[in-house]
Design a protein around this motif. Structure first.
Motif, short mmCIF file in Angstrom:
data_model
loop_
_atom_site.label_atom_id
_atom_site.label_comp_id
_atom_site.label_asym_id
_atom_site.label_seq_id
_atom_site.Cartn_x
_atom_site.Cartn_y
_atom_site.Cartn_z
N ILE A 66 0.86 -1.18 0.00
CA ILE A 66 0.00 0.00 0.00
C ILE A 66 0.90 1.23 0.00
O ILE A 66 1.70 1.42 0.92
CB ILE A 66 -0.93 0.03 1.22
CG1 ILE A 66 -1.73 -1.27 1.33
CG2 ILE A 66 -1.90 1.22 1.10
CD1 ILE A 66 -2.63 -1.34 2.54
N ASN A 81 -2.79 3.82 -2.97
CA ASN A 81 -2.97 2.86 -4.05
C ASN A 81 -2.39 1.53 -3.59
O ASN A 81 -1.38 1.48 -2.88
CB ASN A 81 -2.27 3.32 -5.33
CG ASN A 81 -3.00 4.46 -6.01
OD1 ASN A 81 -4.04 4.28 -6.63
ND2 ASN A 81 -2.46 5.67 -5.88
N GLN A 141 -9.56 3.36 -4.01
CA GLN A 141 -8.27 4.01 -3.91
C GLN A 141 -8.24 5.25 -4.80
O GLN A 141 -9.04 5.38 -5.72
CB GLN A 141 -7.16 3.04 -4.31
CG GLN A 141 -7.35 2.40 -5.68
CD GLN A 141 -6.48 1.17 -5.86
OE1 GLN A 141 -5.41 1.06 -5.28
NE2 GLN A 141 -6.94 0.22 -6.67
#
Length: 271
Positions: free
Chosen positions: A81, A109, A173
Motif C-alpha cells: 500500500i 494505491n 483508492q
C-alpha cells in the motif's frame, strides 16, 4: 489534473517507494520514501502486508482506516500500500472550480507485491465491510470532502464525524481532500449597484407605461369633447336655420331652396 498526469504521479510515487525499501522489508512496517528535490513538501510512504491478514483485519496507516473484508484482484500473497500526502504542493496538482483546498491532498494505491519477478500490478478493490475512512485535521465549517478520480473528474460529499478528526468516507483508492466554496467575487457596492440598476429599470418601465396610459386617456377625452361639441353645433344649426337639410352620411347638412330666376325683357318695344 488529467488522467495521464494523475497516473504518472502515482507511478512515480510507487517507484520511489519501492526503491526506498530495505533489502528485506518487514511486514506491517511503514517505510518513508526518499523523493527528489522537485517534490519538496510531498510525503510518500509504503507498507507491505500479507493479503490474508489485510482481508481479515484491514489496515490503519497514514490517516487511512481500512475496514476488514476488502477484496482485491488479481490475487497476490502480499500487497504493498503506497500512501501519499502532497502537503503544500496539493494545489499544484489538484483543484476544484470555485473552491479552495483547506486540507492537503492525500491518497493511497494498492499493488501486488512484485516478489522475485519484479513485476508490479495495481489491484482492483471491492469493499464489503464498509467504506475507507480518511482522517483530516480539523477544518472550517461548511467544508466538503472531495474525491479526485484518475480520469480527471471529481466528486464532493459531506464530512462525517465518526472520529475526533474530520473524516471523509471513500470506497476506492485514489486521492482525497477537503474544500470550501470561495466567496462571491462581487463586493457589497456591486450588489447595491445591481439592486439600484434593477429598480431603475423597473421604475423606467413603469414610468413609460404610465405616460402611455395618460396619453391614451387624454386622447380619448379630447376626442369625446370634440364629438360632443360637434353634436351641439348640429343641434343649434337645426334650430336657427330655415334652410332645408339633407342627410350626408351620418350628419345632416343644410341646403338652399332652388329658385329659378324668371327671365325679364329689358325693353317692351316690339319692332
Amino acid at each position: 489534473m488529467d488522467n495521464s498526469s494523475s497516473t504518472l504521479l502515482d507511478d512515480l510515487f510507487q517507484e520511489y517507494a519501492h526503491k526506498s525499501l530495505p533489502t528485506r522489508p518487514q511486514t506491517g512496517v511503514l517505510y518513508n520514501a526518499s523523493l527528489p528535490s522537485n517534490f519538496t513538501g510531498v510525503e510518500v510512504s509504503m507498507v507491505r502486508l500479507r493479503w490474508d491478514s489485510f482481508r481479515r483485519k484491514g489496515a490503519n496507516y497514514s490517516g487511512f482506516l481500512m475496514p476488514p473484508q476488502i477484496f482485491a484482484y488479481p490475487y497476490f500473497t502480499r500487497i504493498d500500500i503506497v500512501y501519499s500526502n502532497l502537503g503544500s504542493r496539493s494545489s499544484d496538482y489538484y483543484s476544484v472550480p470555485n473552491h479552495t483546498l483547506v486540507a492537503p491532498v492525500v491518497g493511497f494505491n494498492i499493488y501486488g507485491s512484485p516478489g522475485q519477478n519484479g513485476n508490479l500490478t495495481k489491484l482492483n478493490l471491492t469493499l464489503f465491510g464498509g467504506p475507507v475512512l480518511v482522517q483530516f485535521p480539523p477544518v472550517p465549517q461548511k467544508a466538503k470532502c472531495v474525491t479526485f478520480y484518475s480520469n480527471g473528474t471529481f466528486e464532493m460529499s459531506n464530512v462525517t464525524n465518526v472520529t475526533q478528526q474530520d473524516t471523509c468516507t471513500v470506497r476506492d483508492q485514489g486521492h482525497f481532500s477537503m474544500v470550501v466554496e470561495l466567496p462571491s467575487t462581487s463586493t457589497p457596492n456591486d450588489k447595491e449597484r445591481t439592486k439600484l440598476w434593477r429598480w431603475w429599470v423597473f421604475g423606467f418601465g413603469v414610468g413609460v407605461l404610465g405616460l402611455l396610459l395618460i396619453g391614451f386617456i387624454a386622447f380619448m377625452m379630447v376626442r369625446i369633447f370634440r364629438m360632443r361639441n360637434i353634436g351641439k353645433m348640429e343641434k343649434e344649426a337645426e334650430k336657427n336655420e330655415v334652410l332645408d337639410t339633407t342627410n350626408v352620411g351620418q350628419s345632416k347638412m343644410p341646403i338652399a331652396t332652388v329658385i329659378r330666376t324668371q327671365p325679364v325683357i329689358e325693353n317692351d318695344y316690339v319692332p
